[in-house]
Design an enzyme around this catalytic site. Structure first.
Site, PDB file in Angstrom:
ATOM      1  N   SER A   1     -28.219  49.599 -26.846  1.00  0.00           N
ATOM      2  CA  SER A   1     -28.905  49.415 -25.562  1.00  0.00           C
ATOM      3  C   SER A   1     -28.742  50.532 -24.540  1.00  0.00           C
ATOM      4  CB  SER A   1     -28.476  48.094 -24.924  1.00  0.00           C
ATOM      5  OG  SER A   1     -29.096  47.040 -25.608  1.00  0.00           O
TER       6      SER A   1
ATOM      7  N   SER B   1     -31.606  47.061 -24.401  1.00  0.00           N
ATOM      8  CA  SER B   1     -31.779  46.176 -23.269  1.00  0.00           C
ATOM      9  C   SER B   1     -31.768  46.879 -21.917  1.00  0.00           C
ATOM     10  CB  SER B   1     -30.680  45.109 -23.282  1.00  0.00           C
ATOM     11  OG  SER B   1     -29.396  45.711 -23.165  1.00  0.00           O
TER      12      SER B   1
ATOM     13  N   LYS C   1     -26.861  48.709 -14.121  1.00  0.00           N
ATOM     14  CA  LYS C   1     -27.455  47.658 -14.960  1.00  0.00           C
ATOM     15  C   LYS C   1     -26.965  46.296 -14.479  1.00  0.00           C
ATOM     16  CE  LYS C   1     -28.068  46.474 -19.887  1.00  0.00           C
ATOM     17  NZ  LYS C   1     -27.664  46.800 -21.277  1.00  0.00           N
TER      18      LYS C   1
HETATM   19  N1  GLN Z   1     -31.237  45.529 -29.361  1.00  0.00           N
HETATM   20  C1  GLN Z   1     -29.965  45.012 -29.773  1.00  0.00           C
HETATM   21  C2  GLN Z   1     -29.944  43.520 -29.594  1.00  0.00           C
HETATM   22  O1  GLN Z   1     -30.938  42.981 -29.298  1.00  0.00           O
HETATM   23  C3  GLN Z   1     -28.868  45.685 -29.025  1.00  0.00           C
HETATM   24  C4  GLN Z   1     -28.673  45.164 -27.669  1.00  0.00           C
HETATM   25  C5  GLN Z   1     -27.550  45.830 -26.929  1.00  0.00           C
HETATM   26  O2  GLN Z   1     -27.053  46.878 -27.305  1.00  0.00           O
HETATM   27  N2  GLN Z   1     -27.146  45.180 -25.862  1.00  0.00           N
HETATM   28  O3  GLN Z   1     -28.971  42.874 -29.772  1.00  0.00           O
END
Ligand code: GLN
Length: 487
Positions: free
Chosen positions: A175, A151, A76
């Protein structure tokens, strides 16, 4: 001749040690696969063919051995890798080549893992669809018109389209798990502090946690073992041995395991297909000897609002470092403008709308006069949620719930409605606020699209996740994506 890109990590290593294929052949097969399909999937932001082949050669020369030596991986783009572009999905870091490896990256290299490149993500890991990437969205290999989750949608899509058997994700509010859920892959968020955050671009430091992503439970466990463990470079890293995750994945049994179904994470708002697959998975565990009961966690309903105060507050502070001076983009530095003007112009151009929304939210929540009412209040809710978990552990060994209330939704469907997007994380956020390990495992399909089954465990009991995931996998093998767009 076997298609090397269809193998699991374990099979890949076997192919290499048995002489069926060299590590270079394995790496080349994946690079060819990326060249063939990634124009449609867009999982990768940067492919490091040269680095991957050089590492594969080291493995073939016998310079490095181990269970994952020669196995390709997608990293990532939130994780630094010396000399390789790291953008975090943002324009503000465009062109930045970090001078150092994240601890995770360094451990992967030392284990002989072949890092193919950096994967797409929502900008600074803020989002649930990868549509907030400044470099365009990633497409779900199950249906290219749908989101791959976020994400870490690049990592999950790379796995589901056979561009890599292993990937690294990070999970601040879901994410790793939500992308795994919507792509039918395995994603594990280890206990907070189990995997070093050194070299991980910070979003919300009290929540951020890197973890393994794979197509099978055992592959994820092997990767977990490589990246976890104490690191003096991260002050929140846990100085404790890594739980026996590989052994748990290999000897997965839920006989006598007490499984609690979270009462508050079901019902209205959950797609019927998600509920059906979830209930079937619970029944499968029960048929293997698990003792199932319902457990109430009364404060889980407040997790989402608490998260959307805590995470943006920490983000507003963490993202202050992107000022046009130290990294990447610099706008308007023509000699006439003040430093402040250059910073403002750089941040206005360099950050996308969602990141700006979070910075504004967080700055507001932390501002004097509002701090106690918002940030302070959210911290108290966080404590109540941790207490819900603690109370549950006196009754059950693990908690289970759907990973996400829906299957993958169409690209664009929630882009104009931030709250609808945030609700994707309703089931995943409690574990982040508590800090315990949680994972998503494939639980079959609803109308042709994957559904994820979430398992949560007490802190430092990451092994329990693999026991449950492994037991489920035995009776419910992961569905194979049709990839009909390929033909
Ligand atoms: N979808 C969540 C956010 O927008 C979690 C994102 C994540 O775990 N990096 O913050």
């Amino acid at each position: 001749m076997t298609d090397l890109t269809r193998l699991t990590a374990v099979e890949t290593r076997e192919a290499i040690t048995s002489g069926q294929a060299s590590a270079v052949e394995v790496a080349q097969a994946h690079l060819d696969r990326i060249a063939a399909v990634d124009d449609r999937v867009h999982a990768f932001l940067h492919v490091d063919a040269e680095g991957a082949l050089a590492q594969a050669k080291r493995v073939d020369a016998g310079e490095v051995t181990g269970p994952l030596a020669g196995v390709p991986l997608a990293l990532k783009d939130v994780m630094t890798m010396a000399g390789v572009p790291t953008t975090c999905g943002s324009r503000i870091l465009e062109g930045w080549r970090p001078p150092y490896d994240a601890t995770v990256t360094a451990r992967l290299k030392a284990a002989g893992v072949v890092i193919l490149g950096k994967t797409n993500m929502d900008e600074f890991a803020m989002g649930s669809s990868t549509e907030h990437s400044a470099y365009g969205p990633t497409h779900n290999p199950w249906d290219l018109d749908r989101i791959p989750g976020g994400s870490g949608g690049g990592s999950s899509a790379a796995l589901a389209s056979y561009q890599a058997p292993l990937a690294i994700g990070t999970d601040t509010g879901g994410s790793i798990r939500q992308p795994a859920s919507v792509t039918g892959t395995v994603g594990v968020k280890p206990t907070y502090g189990a995997v070093s955050r050194y070299g991980l671009v910070a979003f919300s430091s009290s929540l951020d946690q890197a973890g393994p992503c794979a197509r099978t439970v055992l592959d994820a466990a092997l990767l977990h073992e490589v990246i976890a463990g104490h690191d003096p470079c991260d002050s929140t890293s846990i100085p404790a041995p890594v739980p026996p995750v590989v052994e748990a994945a290999r000897n997965a049994s839920v006989e006598g395991l007490r499984v609690g179904v979270v009462k508050e994470l079901q019902g209205d708002g959950y797609e019927p297909g998600v509920t059906a697959r979830f209930e079937e998975a619970v029944a499968l565990l029960q048929s293997q000897g698990a003792i199932v009961s319902e457990v109430s966690c009364p404060h889980f309903g407040y997790a989402l609002p608490a998260y959307y105060l805590i995470a943006p507050s920490e983000a507003s502070s963490n993202l202050a470092r992107f000022d046009g001076v130290r990294y990447g983009l610099r706008v308007g530095d023509d000699g006439d403008r003040s430093l402040e003007e250059v910073m403002a112009l750089t941040r206005a151009r360099g950050f996308g709308a969602e990141v700006k929304r979070r910075i504004i939210l967080g700055t507001y929540a932390l501002s004097s006069g509002y701090y106690d009412a918002y940030y302070g209040q959210a911290q108290k809710v966080r404590t109540l949620i941790s207490r819900d978990f603690q109370a549950a552990w006196s009754r059950v060994d693990v908690l289970v719930a759907p990973t996400c209330p829906t299957v993958a939704f169409p690209l664009g469907a929630k882009l104009e409605d931030p709250l609808a997007m945030y609700k994707q994380d309703i089931c995943s956020i409690p574990a982040n606020l508590y800090g315990g390990p949680a994972a998503s495992f494939p639980a079959g399909l609803s109308e042709g699209l994957p559904v994820g089954f979430q398992v949560m465990a007490p802190t430092l009991r990451d092994d329990l996740l693999y026991r449950v995931g492994g037991a489920l996998e035995k009776v419910l093998p992961p569905a194979i994506p049709p990839l009909s767009w390929e033909s």
